[in-house]
Design a protein around this motif. Structure first.
Motif, PDB file in Angstrom:
ATOM      1  N   TYR A  65      -5.662   7.302  15.742  1.00  0.00           N
ATOM      2  CA  TYR A  65      -4.840   7.658  14.578  1.00  0.00           C
ATOM      3  C   TYR A  65      -5.237   9.047  14.070  1.00  0.00           C
ATOM      4  N   PHE A  93       1.938   2.096  11.217  1.00  0.00           N
ATOM      5  CA  PHE A  93       0.900   3.095  10.941  1.00  0.00           C
ATOM      6  C   PHE A  93       0.934   4.212  11.974  1.00  0.00           C
ATOM      7  N   CYS A  97       1.401   8.322  11.587  1.00  0.00           N
ATOM      8  CA  CYS A  97       0.420   9.307  12.065  1.00  0.00           C
ATOM      9  C   CYS A  97       1.032  10.276  13.075  1.00  0.00           C
ATOM     10  N   TYR A 124       2.386   5.413  -0.284  1.00  0.00           N
ATOM     11  CA  TYR A 124       1.560   6.027  -1.327  1.00  0.00           C
ATOM     12  C   TYR A 124       1.046   7.405  -0.953  1.00  0.00           C
ATOM     13  N   GLN A 125       0.979   7.693   0.341  1.00  0.00           N
ATOM     14  CA  GLN A 125       0.330   8.956   0.724  1.00  0.00           C
ATOM     15  C   GLN A 125       1.172   9.705   1.753  1.00  0.00           C
ATOM     16  N   PRO A 126       1.202  11.026   1.656  1.00  0.00           N
ATOM     17  CA  PRO A 126       1.898  11.780   2.692  1.00  0.00           C
ATOM     18  C   PRO A 126       1.106  11.683   3.996  1.00  0.00           C
ATOM     19  N   TRP A 135       4.154   9.370  -5.479  1.00  0.00           N
ATOM     20  CA  TRP A 135       3.848  10.290  -6.590  1.00  0.00           C
ATOM     21  C   TRP A 135       4.835  11.434  -6.663  1.00  0.00           C
ATOM     22  N   ARG A 138       8.002   9.975  -8.252  1.00  0.00           N
ATOM     23  CA  ARG A 138       7.811   9.753  -9.688  1.00  0.00           C
ATOM     24  C   ARG A 138       8.012  11.026 -10.500  1.00  0.00           C
TER      25      ARG A 138
ATOM     26  N   ASP B   8       5.317   0.645  -7.078  1.00  0.00           N
ATOM     27  CA  ASP B   8       4.168  -0.235  -6.821  1.00  0.00           C
ATOM     28  C   ASP B   8       4.653  -1.649  -6.524  1.00  0.00           C
ATOM     29  N   ARG B 150      -6.994   3.705  -5.378  1.00  0.00           N
ATOM     30  CA  ARG B 150      -6.297   2.478  -4.968  1.00  0.00           C
ATOM     31  C   ARG B 150      -4.978   2.833  -4.286  1.00  0.00           C
ATOM     32  N   GLN B 151      -4.235   3.719  -4.924  1.00  0.00           N
ATOM     33  CA  GLN B 151      -2.930   4.050  -4.356  1.00  0.00           C
ATOM     34  C   GLN B 151      -3.089   4.797  -3.032  1.00  0.00           C
ATOM     35  N   TRP B 152      -3.965   5.777  -3.017  1.00  0.00           N
ATOM     36  CA  TRP B 152      -4.164   6.571  -1.797  1.00  0.00           C
ATOM     37  C   TRP B 152      -4.617   5.694  -0.624  1.00  0.00           C
ATOM     38  N   SER B 153      -5.482   4.711  -0.906  1.00  0.00           N
ATOM     39  CA  SER B 153      -6.064   3.935   0.193  1.00  0.00           C
ATOM     40  C   SER B 153      -5.193   2.772   0.631  1.00  0.00           C
ATOM     41  N   THR B 154      -4.172   2.423  -0.166  1.00  0.00           N
ATOM     42  CA  THR B 154      -3.348   1.256   0.167  1.00  0.00           C
ATOM     43  C   THR B 154      -2.447   1.586   1.358  1.00  0.00           C
ATOM     44  N   PHE B 155      -2.614   0.832   2.415  1.00  0.00           N
ATOM     45  CA  PHE B 155      -1.872   1.056   3.666  1.00  0.00           C
ATOM     46  C   PHE B 155      -2.033   2.491   4.150  1.00  0.00           C
ATOM     47  N   HIS B 156      -3.239   3.012   4.058  1.00  0.00           N
ATOM     48  CA  HIS B 156      -3.465   4.357   4.586  1.00  0.00           C
ATOM     49  C   HIS B 156      -3.283   4.310   6.101  1.00  0.00           C
ATOM     50  N   PRO B 157      -2.348   5.085   6.646  1.00  0.00           N
ATOM     51  CA  PRO B 157      -2.021   4.911   8.066  1.00  0.00           C
ATOM     52  C   PRO B 157      -3.151   5.326   9.000  1.00  0.00           C
ATOM     53  N   GLU B 158      -3.984   6.257   8.567  1.00  0.00           N
ATOM     54  CA  GLU B 158      -5.036   6.739   9.464  1.00  0.00           C
ATOM     55  C   GLU B 158      -6.303   5.885   9.364  1.00  0.00           C
ATOM     56  N   PHE B 159      -6.496   5.236   8.219  1.00  0.00           N
ATOM     57  CA  PHE B 159      -7.787   4.583   7.971  1.00  0.00           C
ATOM     58  C   PHE B 159      -7.681   3.075   7.834  1.00  0.00           C
ATOM     59  N   GLU B 230     -10.211  12.176   2.043  1.00  0.00           N
ATOM     60  CA  GLU B 230      -9.591  12.109   3.362  1.00  0.00           C
ATOM     61  C   GLU B 230     -10.519  12.749   4.410  1.00  0.00           C
ATOM     62  N   ILE B 278      -2.024  16.759   0.126  1.00  0.00           N
ATOM     63  CA  ILE B 278      -2.031  15.317  -0.121  1.00  0.00           C
ATOM     64  C   ILE B 278      -2.446  14.965  -1.544  1.00  0.00           C
ATOM     65  N   ASP B 279      -2.916  15.934  -2.313  1.00  0.00           N
ATOM     66  CA  ASP B 279      -3.319  15.622  -3.682  1.00  0.00           C
ATOM     67  C   ASP B 279      -2.125  15.647  -4.615  1.00  0.00           C
ATOM     68  N   PRO B 280      -1.970  14.598  -5.420  1.00  0.00           N
ATOM     69  CA  PRO B 280      -0.847  14.538  -6.348  1.00  0.00           C
ATOM     70  C   PRO B 280      -0.971  15.611  -7.439  1.00  0.00           C
TER      71      PRO B 280
END
Ligand code: HEM
Ligand code: SF4
Lengths: 141, 545
Positions: A65, A93, A97, A124-126, A135, A138, B8, B150-159, B230, B278-280
């Motif tokens: 990944y 996932f 990636c 939640y994340q790019p 975000w 939002r 959410d 919490r938000q960043w790590s939820t279903f993080h595709p790489e981790f 990250e 990646i930072d909000p």
């Protein structure tokens, strides 16, 4: 065998060679990365690569990944294939990636794959797939 | 408190649908247990000795009364009427049926809760200081940063397929109430030139190779925070060991590379990651901050006088189980889940409901779970303390033993856990009974006793002032005693005292150690201070003669 492909261009025909062979051989256009290969070794050559195949010998080994993201971040636009122990519940996932083709060792239940890929409308994340993180939505995305 | 918005909620609802689909495929025999295992694990469902165990995430240990009541409902409807609060500020249910698990997750989602990433080799629920938002010594509310994580790590595709599980804690004061440096990543919020930022420690942990995390980045501003996380995770995901499960935690990588080299690699990776945006934006930080503002109507008040009740049970409880609040006339109350003879961290559905009612009436609708397996009412007016105390007495929740010898952390051990060498719960019960005399406990003072049923250290035995570790010796249960650990700001790892004991022997040994402390201590010294001053020898002598 590639079971799933999210590209419209012709699939590359050249067989993927190992990283060492690729670095030795100036005419190869397809390369295979094992989990412990350094993806950044390919960065000087991205222009001439049509296919990078990333091996998943065991689905629990998640190094591929990171390899995929590193390549996409560096601007690689060719085919990025996940090969090996690729299961339904990992494909979402992997798409995020940057993988755009899949060669699973065992056949996939395509109906389940489809459901899995459609399930999550928001992230939640790019990442490498261009999905817009919540975000951004939002705050007037 | 944080509240879900439509996004959410949509993500958690989608997760429930996904897991229902997976359970249906499993029950229909379409997927094997082997393939199902990682799926149920990322939904907090473990197969244990007797049944499935479900671990529900309580992000940074914060809940409102509605969520707490749902935990009671689940205990009553799907379990045997109780739940177990854990050292990671979560709750576990020990008697769950697989076919009920989708319905439980749907019930949880209806109150903005889930079991996402409470197990598996991914970033787990983020833990924090149980007094966040109430403690006078914090530089900011750590839960804002924890919610970002919490938000960043939820279903993080790489981790999501890391070498091993990954635990993060965030605190915001010099006093460490969350064992921050015993986490894979520990974050302490600090200020520099008036700006709040993160001091990042990486590579702590317990288990068979306990380590206190070294500092890796001295100060990260919030605009680079997630990029830095990250980068830390990417270095680990790529280079953490995968050949040996016992060496797969990030602490081993950081230790083998050395903190300076790991930090250098993170810095290098950060150059690549920072470019990704990646930072909000500040607006997202401000949105989350607003949820954690001091509750409305929480204004300074006059303090409660004791009215001649000094020496009463209430006075002892107030002295032991409350601590000052930022706002005058208020305190945070810790409710002990450690009654003498009880199971540390267990609460019945009725008790959970009582605590929910108290939070709603008296604590601005908030509760916290502590890593010592107790429950906190964070925002209480002192004038409400007598009413709260009476309600707790009626619910058998009024033990005045916070941080005393009977406030024991214990893992589930051999009574529930398939990895255990020895039982933990009966040892905890016997020690609490041995020290049942409240006056003696008060005289002994702060003493953190922690018990694990095996080397995995779920009961934090390395971090106990006194630690007990269950080992298997030729098929019989055997216990080792450790002295001198701490999970606080003076973090240290306990040392094994000597040959082990059987169950009653270890209880006797603890008593001998404690009595020797009482003869050795000088004014105001806690057990840990005395141990640090005099060393192991006098205690060894007391136990082995
Ligand atoms: C009953 C089922 C449980 C099983 C099978 C289990 C399994 C494990 C294992 C294998 C480890 C070692 C991981 C490693 O070192 O890489 C571990 C660590 C840990 N577990 Fe558990 N556990 C269980 C219950 C609990 C409970 C109830 C709690 C909370 C009270 C808990 C909290 C922890 C903590 C805090 C650690 C130490 C983390 C670290 O090593 O840094 N576990 N667990
Ligand atoms: S410390 Fe060992 S016995 Fe106790 S819960 Fe963890 S794995 Fe089980």
């Amino acid at each position: 065998m590639v079971e799933l492909r999210f590209r419209t261009d012709e699939a590359p025909e050249q067989p993927a060679v190992t990283l060492d062979a690729f670095l030795d051989q100036s005419n190869a256009t397809a390369v295979r990365l094992e989990p412990d290969d350094e993806p950044r070794a390919l960065l000087p050559h991205l222009d001439r690569i049509a296919l990078i195949e990333i091996a998943f010998p065991k689905f629990r080994d998640g190094r591929g990944y990171s390899s995929a993201r590193i390549l996409r971040e560096a601007g690689y636009a060719g085919e990025l294939r996940a090969e090996g122990d690729v299961l339904v519940d990992q494909i979402g996932f992997m798409r995020r990636c940057g993988f755009d083709s899949f060669a699973p060792a065992r056949p996939l239940d395509m109906a389940a794959v489809e459901r899995a890929l459609e399930r999550f409308a928001h992230v939640y994340q790019p990442a490498a797939d261009g999905a817009v993180p919540v975000w951004k939505l939002r705050h007037g995305g | 408190m944080y509240r879900y918005d439509q996004y959410d909620q949509a993500i958690v609802d989608a997760r429930v649908a996904e897991f229902s689909d997976q359970v249906a495929r499993r029950l229909a025999g379409e997927i094997s247990e082997d393939e199902f295992k990682p799926l149920r694990l990322t939904n907090g469902l473990y197969l244990q000795l007797h049944a499935y165990m479900l671990r529900v995430a309580i992000p940074y240990g914060t809940m409102d009364s509605r969520q707490m009541r749902m935990l009671a409902h689940i205990a009553r409807t799907y379990d045997r009427g109780y739940g177990h609060f854990t050292t990671r500020q979560n709750i576990q249910y020990n008697w769950i049926k697989l076919e009920d698990s989708p319905a439980i997750l749907a019930d949880l989602a209806s109150v903005e809760m889930h079991a996402i990433q409470t197990s598996g080799n991914c970033i787990r629920n983020i833990s924090s200081d149980q007094f966040a938002g109430a403690a006078a010594d914090e530089v900011a509310d750590p839960r804002v940063w924890a919610e970002m994580l919490r938000q960043w790590s939820t279903f993080h595709p790489e981790f999501s397929y890391l070498p091993r599980k990954f635990k993060i804690a965030v605190i915001a004061a010099d006093e460490d109430r969350a064992a921050m440096r015993l986490h894979d990543i520990g974050i302490q919020l600090v200020t520099q030139d008036g700006v709040v930022g993160a001091r990042v420690f990486v590579g702590g942990g317990m288990g068979r190779t306990p380590m206190v995390a070294p500092e890796i980045v001295p100060f990260v501003r919030r605009e680079d925070f997630l990029a830095t996380m990250e980068a830390c995770l990417r270095v680990y995901n790529r280079h953490g060991r995968r050949d040996n499960i016992y060496k797969a935690r990030i602490k081993i990588l950081v230790h083998d590379l050395g903190a300076a080299e790991y930090a250098r690699q993170v810095e290098e990776e950060l150059v690549a990651v920072k470019a990704l945006g990646i930072d909000p934006p500040a607006a997202e930080w401000e949105r989350i901050e607003r949820f954690f503002a001091m509750p409305e109507g929480l204004a300074p008040k006059a303090s409660l006088a004791l009215d001649g009740k000094a020496g009463s049970a209430f006075a002892h409880w107030r002295a032991r189980n409350t601590r000052p609040h930022k706002v005058a006339g208020h305190v945070s109350v810790t409710i002990s889940l450690k009654p003498v003879g009880g199971i540390p961290g267990d609460a019945t559905a009725e008790q959970i409901d009582v605590m929910a009612d108290l939070a709603q009436r008296y604590s601005h609708d908030e509760l916290r779970v502590t890593h010592s397996q107790n429950i906190v009412l964070p925002h209480v007016a002192e004038s409400d303390l007598p009413a709260i105390y009476d309600a707790l007495v009626a619910a058998e929740l009024a033990d005045a033993n916070i941080d005393l010898v009977s406030d024991i952390i214990a893992c589930p051990g051999l009574d529930y856990c398939s990895l255990a060498n020895a039982r933990s719960i009966p040892v905890a019960q016997k020690i609490a009974q041995r020290f049942a005399d409240a006056e003696r406990q008060r005289d002994i003072g702060e003493l953190k006793l922690k018990i694990s049923g095996c080397i995995n250290a779920c009961g934090h035995h390395h971090a106990g002032h006194i630690g007990i570790l269950g080992v298997d010796r030729k098929g019989t249960e055997n216990y080792q005693l450790l002295l001198g650990g701490s999970g606080a700001e003076d973090a240290s790892l306990g040392k094994i005292m000597g040959p082990g004991f059987d169950e009653d022997g270890v209880v006797d040994a603890v008593e001998k150690v404690v009595e020797r402390y009482r003869t050795l201590r000088s004014d105001g010294e806690r057990f840990l201070d005395t141990y640090r001053r005099v060393g192991m020898e006098p205690f060894k002598e007391a136990v082995y003669g």
